[in-house]
Design an enzyme around this catalytic site. Structure first.
Site, short mmCIF file in Angstrom:
data_model
loop_
_atom_site.label_atom_id
_atom_site.label_comp_id
_atom_site.label_asym_id
_atom_site.label_seq_id
_atom_site.Cartn_x
_atom_site.Cartn_y
_atom_site.Cartn_z
CG ASN A 123 -5.65 -14.23 11.30
OD1 ASN A 123 -5.92 -15.06 12.17
ND2 ASN A 123 -6.36 -14.09 10.20
CE LYS A 147 -7.29 1.03 10.35
NZ LYS A 147 -6.01 0.33 10.15
CG ASP A 190 -0.96 -5.55 0.17
OD1 ASP A 190 -2.03 -5.69 -0.46
OD2 ASP A 190 -0.62 -4.47 0.68
N GLY A 241 0.83 -1.21 0.00
CA GLY A 241 0.00 0.00 0.00
C GLY A 241 0.86 1.26 0.00
CB ILE A 266 -0.49 -13.92 8.74
CG1 ILE A 266 -1.63 -12.89 8.71
CG2 ILE A 266 0.81 -13.31 8.23
CD1 ILE A 266 -1.37 -11.65 9.54
CE1 TYR A 286 -9.39 2.76 7.79
CE2 TYR A 286 -9.97 4.90 8.70
CZ TYR A 286 -9.01 4.01 8.24
OH TYR A 286 -7.68 4.37 8.23
CE1 TYR A 338 -5.34 -11.39 20.86
CE2 TYR A 338 -3.19 -12.36 20.49
CZ TYR A 338 -4.56 -12.40 20.32
OH TYR A 338 -5.14 -13.43 19.63
P1 NAD Z 1 -3.55 1.76 1.19
O1 NAD Z 1 -4.92 1.38 0.78
O2 NAD Z 1 -2.65 2.35 0.18
O3 NAD Z 1 -2.79 0.52 1.83
C1 NAD Z 1 -3.44 -0.52 2.52
C2 NAD Z 1 -2.86 -1.83 2.04
O4 NAD Z 1 -3.49 -2.91 2.77
C3 NAD Z 1 -3.14 -2.10 0.56
O5 NAD Z 1 -1.95 -2.47 -0.10
C4 NAD Z 1 -4.16 -3.22 0.56
O6 NAD Z 1 -4.10 -4.03 -0.59
C5 NAD Z 1 -3.79 -3.95 1.85
N1 NAD Z 1 -4.88 -4.76 2.40
C6 NAD Z 1 -6.14 -4.36 2.71
N2 NAD Z 1 -6.86 -5.39 3.18
C7 NAD Z 1 -6.02 -6.48 3.19
C8 NAD Z 1 -6.17 -7.83 3.57
N3 NAD Z 1 -7.32 -8.30 4.06
N4 NAD Z 1 -5.11 -8.65 3.46
C9 NAD Z 1 -3.92 -8.20 2.97
N5 NAD Z 1 -3.72 -6.92 2.59
C10 NAD Z 1 -4.77 -6.07 2.70
O7 NAD Z 1 -3.72 2.75 2.43
P2 NAD Z 1 -2.61 3.52 3.30
O8 NAD Z 1 -2.93 4.94 3.28
O9 NAD Z 1 -1.26 3.08 2.93
O10 NAD Z 1 -2.96 2.98 4.76
C11 NAD Z 1 -2.15 2.01 5.41
C12 NAD Z 1 -2.60 1.84 6.85
O11 NAD Z 1 -2.46 3.07 7.55
C13 NAD Z 1 -4.07 1.42 6.97
O12 NAD Z 1 -4.19 0.51 8.04
C14 NAD Z 1 -4.76 2.72 7.30
O13 NAD Z 1 -5.94 2.50 8.03
C15 NAD Z 1 -3.70 3.44 8.11
N6 NAD Z 1 -3.89 4.90 8.05
C16 NAD Z 1 -3.52 5.61 6.94
C17 NAD Z 1 -3.76 6.97 6.91
C18 NAD Z 1 -3.33 7.83 5.75
O14 NAD Z 1 -3.59 9.02 5.77
N7 NAD Z 1 -2.66 7.31 4.73
C19 NAD Z 1 -4.38 7.61 7.98
C20 NAD Z 1 -4.79 6.84 9.08
C21 NAD Z 1 -4.52 5.49 9.11
#
Ligand code: NAD
Ligand code: UDP
Length: 312
Positions: free
Chosen positions: A99, A149, A31, A10, A61, A145, A159
């Site tokens: 997991n 979270k 991923d 991601g 996993i 969402y 845990y």
């Molecule tokens: P993103 O969508 O680019 O990345 C998320 C990644 O998780 C993707 O590659 C997706 O394919 C993978 N994914 C989702 N469900 C999955 C599953 N069941 N099994 C395996 N892989 C899975 O989003 P991001 O912005 O990079 O966010 C990454 C993390 O950071 C997330 O948990 C998000 O909630 C958290 N977050 C991001 C932001 C932000 O501003 N970017 C803010 C708050 C929290």
């Protein structure tokens, strides 16, 4: 160290993988590419210290030991994407987190949960310190969402309490930068693409709602500082500069030298009116703070979007 990064393909996860490899850690990215892109990590493909496993972490996993650190970043994160994947988002926050916690527990590894400023919902306290418990509508559309979270945070701390697992929780505030997918639907990518194409910039609502935008390099430095610490309590990591969406649109138009006009569209349900992190805990416990201004971060992101177009 051998580090497992769920969601490693991601936006944030791929920056983490790269930063970990740069400091010499072995990395396994897990991923299912539901919202990520293989291109984000393609350049690590030939790196012997990097492995990519395509799997849904909500199912299982399976990674061989040793594991020293689990960074659990898998989850759709862009509002239009998590609204389109409601059950998958609930599953990855609950089953996926379970997991990932079990993997850390089986290996006696530290576990870090990617949580979010969204757990504060539409906040009644401003700026948001970590001991503010938030204002989330549990039956609103965004709850898939937010509540996933919040549940993930509860599972993580359970845990820690029950098994003594070394856990941490990072509450990430709106992060942007290179590799934020142009079509991902979040405000920074939308505005940049619209401005570059000379198309109308879509402001939802009156544009007076605020967000605090953190450049990804700052965010990753903060996440790794927390991962390397033994801090258990949640820590906000973000930038405490606060902008309205109207202000953001103006900066984007200026940086891209665009002639785009601004148009107003309906505000999505439960869209938070304002958001800004209280960074006292990050500054005190981690000695971390953001250094990259919104203008500078947007300039760097714009350059990457231009390079991406040239590559395509
Ligand atoms: P993103 O969508 O680019 O990345 C998320 C990644 O998780 C993707 O590659 C997706 O394919 C993978 N994914 C989702 N469900 C999955 C599953 N069941 N099994 C395996 N892989 C899975 O989003 P991001 O912005 O990079 O966010 C990454 C993390 O950071 C997330 O948990 C998000 O909630 C958290 N977050 C991001 C932001 C932000 O501003 N970017 C803010 C708050 C929290
Ligand atoms: N937004 C907007 N135009 C867009 C996309 C988003 O005005 O094209 C607004 C959205 O309504 C929210 C803010 O920008 O108030 C930040 O949205 P984003 O989806 O990036 O993240 P959020 O903080 O809402 O999770």
């Amino acid at each position: 160290m051998r580090v497992i990064v769920t969601g490693g393909a991601g936006f944030v996860g791929s920056h983490l993988c790269r930063a970990l490899r740069e400091r010499g850690d072995d990395v396994v990215a897990v991923d299912n590419l539901v919202t990520g892109r293989y291109e984000n990590i393609a350049e690590l493909e030939t790196d012997p210290g990097f492995t990519f496993v395509r799997a849904d972490v909500s199912k299982a996993i399976t990674v061989e030991p040793p594991v020293d650190l689990v960074l659990h970043f898998a989850s759709p994160a862009s509002p239009p994407e998590y609204l389109a994947l409601p059950l998958e988002t609930l599953d990855v926050g609950s089953l996926g987190t379970r997991n990932a916690l079990d993997l850390a527990r089986a290996n006696d590894a530290r576990f870090l949960l990617a949580s979010t400023s969204e757990i504060y919902g539409d906040p009644l306290v401003h700026p948001q310190p970590e001991d503010y418990n938030g204002n989330v509508n549990p039956v609103g559309p965004r709850a898939v969402y937010d509540e996933a979270k919040r549940f993930a945070e509860t599972l993580t701390i359970t845990y820690h309490r029950l098994f003594g697992l070394n856990t941490g929780i990072v509450r990430i505030f709106n992060t942007y930068g290179p590799r934020l997918r142009p079509a991902d639907g979040r405000v920074v990518s939308n505005f940049l693409v619209q401005a570059m194409d000379g198309k109308p910039i879509t402001i939802y609502g009156d544009g007076k709602q605020t967000r605090s935008f953190c450049y990804v390099d700052d965010e990753v430095r903060g996440i790794l500082a927390l991962a390397d610490s033994d801090v258990v309590d949640p820590v906000n990591i973000g930038n405490d500069g606060e902008y309205t969406m109207l202000e953001l649109a103006e900066v984007v138009i200026e940086i891209t030298d665009s002639s785009s006009e601004i148009v107003f569209e309906p505000l999505p349900a439960d869209d938070p009116a304002r958001r800004k992190p209280d960074l006292t805990r990050a500054r005190t416990l981690l000695g971390w703070e953001p250094t990259i201004s919104l203008r500078e971060g947007l300039r760097r992101t714009h350059s990457w979007y231009l390079e991406e177009r040239a590559r395509a």
